[in-house]
Each structure stands twice: as structure tokens, then as C-alpha cells.
Motif scaffolding. Structure first.
Motif, PDB file in Angstrom:
ATOM      1  N   ARG A   1     -23.568 -13.691  -0.447  1.00 48.09           N
ATOM      2  CA  ARG A   1     -23.194 -14.489  -1.628  1.00 48.09           C
ATOM      3  C   ARG A   1     -24.365 -14.764  -2.573  1.00 48.09           C
ATOM      4  O   ARG A   1     -24.253 -15.605  -3.458  1.00 48.09           O
ATOM      5  N   THR A   2     -25.471 -14.054  -2.415  1.00 48.54           N
ATOM      6  CA  THR A   2     -26.644 -14.264  -3.255  1.00 48.54           C
ATOM      7  C   THR A   2     -26.386 -13.747  -4.675  1.00 48.54           C
ATOM      8  O   THR A   2     -26.166 -12.544  -4.866  1.00 48.54           O
ATOM      9  N   PRO A   3     -26.406 -14.621  -5.698  1.00 50.17           N
ATOM     10  CA  PRO A   3     -26.079 -14.201  -7.072  1.00 50.17           C
ATOM     11  C   PRO A   3     -26.944 -13.045  -7.580  1.00 50.17           C
ATOM     12  O   PRO A   3     -26.426 -12.121  -8.230  1.00 50.17           O
ATOM     13  N   PHE A   4     -28.253 -13.064  -7.327  1.00 56.87           N
ATOM     14  CA  PHE A   4     -29.156 -12.006  -7.770  1.00 56.87           C
ATOM     15  C   PHE A   4     -28.688 -10.645  -7.272  1.00 56.87           C
ATOM     16  O   PHE A   4     -28.723  -9.650  -8.007  1.00 56.87           O
ATOM     17  N   VAL A   5     -28.219 -10.608  -6.031  1.00 53.02           N
ATOM     18  CA  VAL A   5     -27.788  -9.347  -5.408  1.00 53.02           C
ATOM     19  C   VAL A   5     -26.406  -8.948  -5.900  1.00 53.02           C
ATOM     20  O   VAL A   5     -26.166  -7.786  -6.252  1.00 53.02           O
ATOM     21  N   ILE A   6     -25.497  -9.895  -5.962  1.00 53.79           N
ATOM     22  CA  ILE A   6     -24.135  -9.607  -6.451  1.00 53.79           C
ATOM     23  C   ILE A   6     -24.190  -9.115  -7.892  1.00 53.79           C
ATOM     24  O   ILE A   6     -23.494  -8.167  -8.272  1.00 53.79           O
ATOM     25  N   GLY A   7     -25.028  -9.732  -8.702  1.00 53.80           N
ATOM     26  CA  GLY A   7     -25.159  -9.316 -10.097  1.00 53.80           C
ATOM     27  C   GLY A   7     -25.609  -7.876 -10.226  1.00 53.80           C
ATOM     28  O   GLY A   7     -25.131  -7.132 -11.104  1.00 53.80           O
ATOM     29  N   ALA A   8     -26.506  -7.458  -9.341  1.00 53.61           N
ATOM     30  CA  ALA A   8     -27.013  -6.076  -9.392  1.00 53.61           C
ATOM     31  C   ALA A   8     -25.903  -5.071  -9.135  1.00 53.61           C
ATOM     32  O   ALA A   8     -25.737  -4.110  -9.897  1.00 53.61           O
ATOM     33  N   VAL A   9     -25.127  -5.286  -8.068  1.00 56.55           N
ATOM     34  CA  VAL A   9     -24.093  -4.298  -7.720  1.00 56.55           C
ATOM     35  C   VAL A   9     -22.902  -4.371  -8.675  1.00 56.55           C
ATOM     36  O   VAL A   9     -22.304  -3.348  -9.014  1.00 56.55           O
ATOM     37  N   LYS A  10     -22.593  -5.570  -9.118  1.00 54.23           N
ATOM     38  CA  LYS A  10     -21.459  -5.729 -10.038  1.00 54.23           C
ATOM     39  C   LYS A  10     -21.722  -4.967 -11.348  1.00 54.23           C
ATOM     40  O   LYS A  10     -20.879  -4.228 -11.840  1.00 54.23           O
ATOM     41  N   ASN A  11     -22.925  -5.157 -11.894  1.00 56.29           N
ATOM     42  CA  ASN A  11     -23.288  -4.482 -13.143  1.00 56.29           C
ATOM     43  C   ASN A  11     -23.438  -2.981 -12.946  1.00 56.29           C
ATOM     44  O   ASN A  11     -23.032  -2.192 -13.794  1.00 56.29           O
ATOM     45  N   ALA A  12     -24.018  -2.590 -11.822  1.00 52.60           N
ATOM     46  CA  ALA A  12     -24.186  -1.157 -11.538  1.00 52.60           C
ATOM     47  C   ALA A  12     -22.825  -0.478 -11.463  1.00 52.60           C
ATOM     48  O   ALA A  12     -22.610   0.594 -12.044  1.00 52.60           O
ATOM     49  N   ARG A  13     -21.908  -1.126 -10.793  1.00 55.38           N
ATOM     50  CA  ARG A  13     -20.561  -0.549 -10.625  1.00 55.38           C
ATOM     51  C   ARG A  13     -19.847  -0.404 -11.973  1.00 55.38           C
ATOM     52  O   ARG A  13     -19.159   0.582 -12.221  1.00 55.38           O
ATOM     53  N   LYS A  14     -20.039  -1.393 -12.838  1.00 59.73           N
ATOM     54  CA  LYS A  14     -19.446  -1.333 -14.185  1.00 59.73           C
ATOM     55  C   LYS A  14     -19.941  -0.103 -14.954  1.00 59.73           C
ATOM     56  O   LYS A  14     -19.237   0.436 -15.801  1.00 59.73           O
ATOM     57  N   HIS A  15     -21.165   0.316 -14.646  1.00 60.12           N
ATOM     58  CA  HIS A  15     -21.772   1.454 -15.340  1.00 60.12           C
ATOM     59  C   HIS A  15     -21.594   2.770 -14.578  1.00 60.12           C
ATOM     60  O   HIS A  15     -22.289   3.746 -14.833  1.00 60.12           O
ATOM     61  N   GLY A  16     -20.660   2.788 -13.631  1.00 54.69           N
ATOM     62  CA  GLY A  16     -20.333   4.026 -12.919  1.00 54.69           C
ATOM     63  C   GLY A  16     -21.370   4.462 -11.907  1.00 54.69           C
ATOM     64  O   GLY A  16     -21.457   5.641 -11.547  1.00 54.69           O
ATOM     65  N   ILE A  17     -22.168   3.506 -11.426  1.00 57.02           N
ATOM     66  CA  ILE A  17     -23.222   3.810 -10.448  1.00 57.02           C
ATOM     67  C   ILE A  17     -22.710   3.496  -9.047  1.00 57.02           C
ATOM     68  O   ILE A  17     -22.072   2.457  -8.818  1.00 57.02           O
ATOM     69  N   LEU A  18     -22.974   4.391  -8.095  1.00 60.15           N
ATOM     70  CA  LEU A  18     -22.562   4.191  -6.698  1.00 60.15           C
ATOM     71  C   LEU A  18     -23.217   2.933  -6.133  1.00 60.15           C
ATOM     72  O   LEU A  18     -24.421   2.721  -6.297  1.00 60.15           O
ATOM     73  N   THR A  19     -22.425   2.096  -5.453  1.00 58.30           N
ATOM     74  CA  THR A  19     -22.954   0.851  -4.895  1.00 58.30           C
ATOM     75  C   THR A  19     -22.574   0.696  -3.420  1.00 58.30           C
ATOM     76  O   THR A  19     -21.516   1.124  -2.983  1.00 58.30           O
TER      77      THR A  19
END
Length: 271
Positions: free
Chosen positions: A139-157
């Protein structure tokens, strides 16, 4: 949602235990780590299988974490270049609070969900790359933010966590959930959760590097010759592989810079 990683330890009155009782208690808890990791082999396989073709086209692997999780990601990333002879830009570890957080906790750095994506953008992250978030709690926001944004940009997470069904797991393509149970010291995820993370990180990057052709047989033929021990190890590899004496093997190793380079040079001569 109940957090397993924050649940109360099955042991109490730790301060009243003898040293032997403490050690045996910790060891008994550690025994739960391997079965938890083993259950995740199909998920780890799925992740690595998808990373390999991307990496062969120039993609990179980013680990993103905070605290212990961030430090373990950086540890794994930093050991890949000397072990496998690749650049420091292939596996990259990012920690909330930046490099100073490797040694000292940076207060509240992990609570900013947007900061991690800003950090990733500095690397010109793109669709060939992969982002793996590491957070025992999930539930760490810093980590969730990274994967959430990466996924939005079509990056494998992907992610590595110790809580099933967490916010982190819900925001990645391939979640790895090593559920090791409550910690010996309640909430101290540097213990079992951290051990599980380290094992999984070892599995991901070692398998990746083998798939990328950085190992021959069972040898680190591309390791960097950064100290005398590694020069001696490389010399032995050449002696065993080519049947040369120590002096000749060492001389060739130092000329060519790696065991693999020696083997390739000798192979070309034989042709």
C-alpha cells in the motif's frame, strides 16, 4: 482490508525470552518463507518470460520501493553489472527519498504517489521497459504511483508484496504475492517479507541474465574483473575450459577482459 504484515506476532513477551529461544523463534518463522516463494514460481515465470523479449530489444528493468523494499531492489540492481558484465543501465533500482535513503530513512518520502513517476521519467522510460514495485504492505503510495502510471503508458508492470489483494497487486499486470505471515517482531517486514523479496529478486534477475546469454554452463563468464578474487576465479574457468596452464590463462584473461571474451577469441582462432 486486514494487513497480514501488520498482524500481531504469534510470539509475545520477546524481552523475557533467552537468546536461544529468540533465535529458534526467528528461525521457525523463516522456515515459512520458502514455501511462500515456491507458490509464486508460475507468476515469476510469467513476469520473466515477458521481460526477456523486451530486454533483448534494449528494454530495462526498474525496481521501485521504499525503505527496506527499496534498499533490496537497489542491492539486486547494483550486483548485476559486476556479476554479469552488463551496464548499470539495464536493471535500475529507485528508492523513495533518493540515494540518501539507502542508508537513512527519509521521512514521508514514500507517501507521495506522483514522485516516483517523475523519477522514472528522468530515465525516458518507454514501452520496452518493465517496472516492478516492491512493497511488503502493498500500500506504499510511492510504489503504487510508479506502477499505476507505468501501466497507463503501456509499460509492463509487476510487484512483489506480502499482502494478498493489496492496492499494489491490483494496479499491476503480474502480481507476485509471497504471503509469509506475521513477522516475529510485529510489523518488522525487514525480516520474513524482506527475505522473500530478496529470494524473488535473485530469481528474476539471475534467470533474466541467463536468458540473455550472460552465463555459460554454470559460470559467470562475463563477470567484471574488479578484484583479485575474481581474476583468480576467471583464470580457473579458462584453465578448466581450455586446458591452459595458470600463467597462460591469467595472461589471456587480463588481455581480453573477461572469460567470455577469451573463449570467443580462441573460438575464432580455431575456426
Amino acid at each position: 482490508m486486514n494487513s497480514i504484515t501488520e498482524s500481531s506476532s504469534p510470539y509475545d513477551n520477546l524481552e523475557k525470552m533467552s537468546v536461544r529461544e529468540l533465535l529458534e523463534g526467528i528461525h521457525n518463522e523463516d522456515k515459512k518463507v520458502l514455501p511462500a516463494v515456491e507458490k509464486n514460481i508460475p507468476q515469476i515465470e510469467k513476469l520473466v518470460t515477458q521481460i526477456v523479449p523486451k530486454m533483448k530489444k534494449g528494454g530495462r528493468l526498474f525496481y521501485v520501493g521504499a525503505g527496506t523494499s527499496g534498499r533490496l531492489g537497489i542491492l539486486d540492481a547494483s550486483e548485476i553489472p559486476p556479476t554479469f558484465g552488463v551496464g548499470y543501465d539495464i536493471v535500475i533500482g529507485l528508492i523513495a527519498g533518493g540515494d540518501q535513503a539507502i542508508r537513512k530513512a527519509i521521512e514521508a518520502a514514500e507517501d507521495d504517489e506522483n514522485l516516483s513517476w517523475e523519477e522514472l521519467k528522468k530515465y525516458n522510460i518507454g514501452e520496452l521497459d518493465t517496472v516492478v514495485g516492491i512493497a511488503a504492505s502493498g500500500r506504499t503510495p510511492f510504489v503504487i504511483g510508479a506502477v499505476k502510471n507505468a501501466r497507463k503508458h503501456g509499460i509492463l508492470t509487476g510487484c512483489i508484496t506480502s499482502n494478498p489483494g493489496s492496492g499494489l497487486s491490483q494496479n499491476v499486470d503480474i502480481p507476485i504475492e509471497a504471503v509469509v505471515g506475521p513477522e516475529f517482531v510485529t510489523g518488522s517486514t525487514r525480516m520474513k517479507s524482506g527475505t522473500a523479496q530478496k529470494l524473488i529478486l535473485n530469481m528474476i534477475t539471475t534467470t533474466l541474465m541467463i536468458q540473455m546469454g550472460r552465463v555459460k554452463g554454470n559460470r559467470m563468464v562475463n563477470m567484471q574483473l574488479t578484484n583479485q578474487k575474481l581474476v583468480e576465479r576467471g583464470t580457473r574457468m579458462i584453465m578448466e575450459e581450455l586446458g591452459y596452464n595458470e600463467k597462460k590463462a591469467r595472461r589471456l584473461l587480463l588481455i581480453h577482459g573477461s572469460v567470455n571474451n577469451v573463449l570467443e577469441a580462441i573460438g575464432k582462432k580455431k575456426k
